[in-house]
Structure formats: structure tokens, C-alpha cells
Design a protein around this motif. Structure first.
Motif, PDB file in Angstrom:
ATOM      1  N   LEU A  95      10.667   9.653 -16.410  1.00 16.28           N
ATOM      2  CA  LEU A  95       9.660   9.695 -16.291  1.00 16.28           C
ATOM      3  C   LEU A  95       8.279   9.338 -14.744  1.00 16.28           C
ATOM      4  N   GLN A  96       8.695   8.747 -14.201  1.00 17.02           N
ATOM      5  CA  GLN A  96       8.014   8.694 -12.696  1.00 17.02           C
ATOM      6  C   GLN A  96       8.361   9.850 -11.679  1.00 17.02           C
ATOM      7  N   SER A  97       9.157  10.757 -11.745  1.00 17.11           N
ATOM      8  CA  SER A  97       9.685  11.229 -10.650  1.00 17.11           C
ATOM      9  C   SER A  97       9.146  12.710 -11.463  1.00 17.11           C
ATOM     10  N   THR A  98       9.017  13.070 -12.798  1.00 10.81           N
ATOM     11  CA  THR A  98       8.961  13.893 -12.615  1.00 10.81           C
ATOM     12  C   THR A  98       7.207  14.809 -13.100  1.00 10.81           C
ATOM     13  N   SER A  99       6.506  12.729 -13.393  1.00  8.33           N
ATOM     14  CA  SER A  99       5.291  12.528 -13.321  1.00  8.33           C
ATOM     15  C   SER A  99       4.705  12.917 -11.733  1.00  8.33           C
ATOM     16  N   ILE A 100       5.095  12.520 -10.954  1.00 10.28           N
ATOM     17  CA  ILE A 100       5.699  13.009  -9.260  1.00 10.28           C
ATOM     18  C   ILE A 100       4.926  14.237  -8.801  1.00 10.28           C
ATOM     19  N   ILE A 101       5.829  14.528 -10.089  1.00 11.15           N
ATOM     20  CA  ILE A 101       6.138  16.074  -8.790  1.00 11.15           C
ATOM     21  C   ILE A 101       5.147  17.127  -8.950  1.00 11.15           C
ATOM     22  N   SER A 102       4.770  16.603 -11.064  1.00  8.49           N
ATOM     23  CA  SER A 102       3.900  17.840 -11.988  1.00  8.49           C
ATOM     24  C   SER A 102       2.445  17.614 -11.389  1.00  8.49           C
ATOM     25  N   TRP A 140       1.987  26.338  -9.423  1.00  7.96           N
ATOM     26  CA  TRP A 140       1.753  25.558 -11.481  1.00  7.96           C
ATOM     27  C   TRP A 140       3.004  26.165 -11.298  1.00  7.96           C
ATOM     28  N   LEU A 141       4.379  26.318 -11.774  1.00  5.95           N
ATOM     29  CA  LEU A 141       5.331  26.730 -12.341  1.00  5.95           C
ATOM     30  C   LEU A 141       6.241  25.509 -12.251  1.00  5.95           C
ATOM     31  N   LEU A 142       6.184  24.629 -11.203  1.00  2.00           N
ATOM     32  CA  LEU A 142       6.592  23.674 -10.417  1.00  2.00           C
ATOM     33  C   LEU A 142       6.373  23.054 -11.237  1.00  2.00           C
ATOM     34  N   ALA A 143       5.053  22.781 -11.567  1.00  2.00           N
ATOM     35  CA  ALA A 143       4.474  21.350 -12.730  1.00  2.00           C
ATOM     36  C   ALA A 143       4.915  21.553 -13.198  1.00  2.00           C
ATOM     37  N   LEU A 144       4.320  22.654 -14.598  1.00  2.00           N
ATOM     38  CA  LEU A 144       5.324  23.424 -15.436  1.00  2.00           C
ATOM     39  C   LEU A 144       6.947  22.375 -15.713  1.00  2.00           C
ATOM     40  N   LEU A 145       7.697  23.213 -15.274  1.00  4.00           N
ATOM     41  CA  LEU A 145       9.473  22.459 -15.422  1.00  4.00           C
ATOM     42  C   LEU A 145       8.786  21.341 -15.282  1.00  4.00           C
ATOM     43  N   ALA A 146       8.450  20.062 -14.170  1.00  2.00           N
ATOM     44  CA  ALA A 146       8.592  19.357 -14.545  1.00  2.00           C
ATOM     45  C   ALA A 146       8.333  18.055 -15.903  1.00  2.00           C
ATOM     46  N   GLY A 147       6.622  18.886 -15.930  1.00  2.00           N
ATOM     47  CA  GLY A 147       5.966  18.709 -17.597  1.00  2.00           C
ATOM     48  C   GLY A 147       7.881  18.532 -18.600  1.00  2.00           C
ATOM     49  N   ILE A 148       7.853  20.142 -18.357  1.00  2.00           N
ATOM     50  CA  ILE A 148       8.953  20.060 -19.621  1.00  2.00           C
ATOM     51  C   ILE A 148       9.755  19.044 -19.443  1.00  2.00           C
ATOM     52  N   VAL A 149      10.894  18.571 -18.653  1.00  2.00           N
ATOM     53  CA  VAL A 149      11.763  17.656 -18.382  1.00  2.00           C
ATOM     54  C   VAL A 149      11.033  16.094 -18.612  1.00  2.00           C
ATOM     55  N   ASN A 150       9.579  15.798 -18.391  1.00  2.00           N
ATOM     56  CA  ASN A 150       9.565  15.326 -18.828  1.00  2.00           C
ATOM     57  C   ASN A 150       9.315  15.090 -20.129  1.00  2.00           C
ATOM     58  N   SER A 151       8.857  15.805 -20.890  1.00  2.00           N
ATOM     59  CA  SER A 151       8.891  15.724 -22.607  1.00  2.00           C
ATOM     60  C   SER A 151       9.553  15.710 -23.449  1.00  2.00           C
ATOM     61  N   LEU A 152      10.735  16.638 -23.202  1.00  2.00           N
ATOM     62  CA  LEU A 152      12.380  16.236 -23.506  1.00  2.00           C
ATOM     63  C   LEU A 152      13.335  15.337 -22.737  1.00  2.00           C
ATOM     64  N   HIS A 153      13.133  14.085 -22.265  1.00  2.23           N
ATOM     65  CA  HIS A 153      12.810  13.171 -21.657  1.00  2.23           C
ATOM     66  C   HIS A 153      12.419  12.353 -22.873  1.00  2.23           C
ATOM     67  N   ILE A 154      10.935  12.342 -22.812  1.00  2.00           N
ATOM     68  CA  ILE A 154      10.696  11.601 -23.896  1.00  2.00           C
ATOM     69  C   ILE A 154      11.027  11.969 -24.854  1.00  2.00           C
ATOM     70  N   ILE A 155      11.163  12.773 -25.427  1.00  2.00           N
ATOM     71  CA  ILE A 155      11.525  13.205 -27.091  1.00  2.00           C
ATOM     72  C   ILE A 155      12.678  12.462 -27.534  1.00  2.00           C
ATOM     73  N   THR A 156      13.786  12.862 -25.821  1.00  2.00           N
ATOM     74  CA  THR A 156      15.027  12.479 -25.778  1.00  2.00           C
ATOM     75  C   THR A 156      15.286  11.027 -26.722  1.00  2.00           C
ATOM     76  N   SER A 157      14.390  10.437 -25.983  1.00  2.00           N
ATOM     77  CA  SER A 157      14.481   8.928 -26.015  1.00  2.00           C
ATOM     78  C   SER A 157      14.341   8.276 -27.240  1.00  2.00           C
ATOM     79  N   LEU A 158      12.764   9.011 -27.259  1.00  2.00           N
ATOM     80  CA  LEU A 158      11.920   8.377 -28.442  1.00  2.00           C
ATOM     81  C   LEU A 158      13.311   9.145 -29.954  1.00  2.00           C
TER      82      LEU A 158
END
Length: 232
Positions: A95-102, A140-158
Motif C-alpha cells: 500500500l505504501q509503495s503503490t500510494s507513493i507511485i500513484s 496518468w496511466l502509471l498513477a492509475l495502474l498503481a491505484g489498481i494494484v493498491n485496490s486489488l491488494h486491499i480487496i485481497t487482504s479484506l
């Protein structure tokens, strides 16, 4: 009496508070820009007059121009957010790395987008930096891809956390998890729709202006809904 009822109505007061904010105005113009983009396509497809098609096309350009101005210096917000995520050592590493990249991606995107705005204003020669829009979309695409990974990680964890919650005493926690899961899934859909727009902008996908406009309308409404709900 009727005037007083309208002036002091809670919804009217909330609307005034809502529009008295640059980010909310910017999101409103985003909706209008994508709506104009969709209507221009629709008018052309349905055989409306050239004047009607040009009207919506021009509206899209005007709304986009205003949006770019409202987003000037917004990269600073994302740079500060990226710095805060970097300093937060207690945060999950993914979450930290994807948030920074995003946030860095959004900062790069908005910085380059400001150059496009300067070109539209005539401050910078339109012939200079011919690929600036393309690079802005890449960030913008880089930010969005990082956001997608971030969301998928949250969904998997929850989801994993939810499946391990079985005791009756943990019902409250389950409801909280479900609420967070819904927000993460909603954010994922949001990122995917914006990625669809970005991929078309980069000519990786080749859908119609109507499809792009509709995707933009949906994500704009989602953003405005969140902003409306957060307005006191």
C-alpha cells in the motif's frame, strides 16, 4: 416566506458550500467536459446539424480549458501526499509503495498538463513540446495502474480477513470489513474506467468518442458523489 425557506434550506446551504471549493468545481467541469464529448458523438451519430455537433465539441474544449486552469499547482498536493506515505513506515509495504507511485504519477501528469494549459493560453509556443500530452497521459496511466494494484491488494487482504472472521462477537467487525471492501471495489472500478479512457488517449485502445465520454461521465459522477457526501 418562500424565499426564506429556499435560502435557508439545508440542501441549498450544502450546495453553496459544495460549489465554493476549487476541487469540487473542477470535478463539475470534468463531468460537463465528458458529457459534451459524449453528446458531440451522439449528435454526429444521429445526424444532427453541423452547428449542434460543433456546439458540443466547442463546449468540451472550453470546459477542458477551465479544468486545466483550476488544476494549476495541484501537483503540490500529490507531492506532499507521496512524501507523507513515504514517511509512514507503519503502512503495509504494498500500500505504501503503490500510494507513493500513484501520487508521483498524478504529480507528473498534472505538471505536464499545466504545460498544455500554458500552450492553450499562448504563453508557450504551441509548436514546442509536441509530445507533452502523450507523456502526461503516460504518467496518468502509471498513477492509475498503481491505484489498481493498491485496490486489488486491499480487496485481497479484506477478503482473507473476512473469511477468517466467524465468531458471533465479531459481527461488528464483519460489517466494517464489508464497508471497506465495497469502497475498495468501487475504487477499482473507478481506476479501471479511467484507465480505459487513458488507454484510448494513448491509442492503445481504439473505442469511440461516445464510449470514452460515457466512461468519463461515470467516473465524474462517482467523484462528485464522494465530494457531495463529504460536504458538511
Amino acid at each position: 416566506m418562500v424565499a426564506d425557506t429556499l435560502v435557508y434550506h439545508p440542501t441549498v446551504t450544502k450546495l453553496i458550500t459544495f460549489i465554493d471549493s476549487t476541487p469540487k468545481r473542477e470535478k463539475s467541469f470534468r463531468l460537463l467536459a465528458y458529457l459534451s464529448r459524449f453528446l458531440a458523438f451522439y449528435a454526429e451519430r444521429k445526424g444532427y446539424s453541423l452547428e449542434t455537433i460543433k456546439l458540443f465539441a466547442n463546449l468540451k474544449q472550453h470546459f477542458t480549458f477551465i479544468r486545466k486552469g483550476l488544476r494549476f499547482l495541484k501537483p503540490l498536493n500529490h507531492l506532499q501526499a507521496a512524501s507523507k506515505f513515504y514517511d509512514n513506515k507503519l503502512l503495509d509495504p504494498v500500500l505504501q509503495s503503490t500510494s507513493i507511485i500513484s501520487n508521483l504519477g498524478y504529480a507528473g501528469y498534472l505538471t505536464l498538463d499545466s504545460i498544455t494549459w500554458f500552450k492553450m493560453l499562448g504563453i508557450i509556443d504551441t509548436k514546442k513540446f509536441p509530445t507533452v500530452s502523450k507523456w502526461a497521459s503516460r504518467f496518468w496511466l502509471l498513477a492509475l495502474l498503481a491505484g489498481i494494484v493498491n485496490s486489488l491488494h486491499i480487496i485481497t487482504s479484506l477478503t482473507s480477513q473476512k473469511s477468517s472472521t466467524k465468531d458471533e462477537d465479531e459481527k461488528v467487525d464483519t460489517k466494517a470489513i464489508e464497508s471497506k471492501l465495497y469502497k475498495a471495489k468501487r475504487k477499482l472500478v473507478w481506476h479501471l474506467l479511467d484507465s480505459f479512457i487513458c488507454l484510448n488517449t494513448l491509442d492503445i485502445l481504439h473505442f469511440t468518442e461516445g464510449d470514452i465520454g460515457l466512461a468519463g461521465i461515470i467516473t465524474s459522477v462517482m467523484g462528485l458523489k464522494d465530494l457531495w457526501e463529504s460536504t458538511p
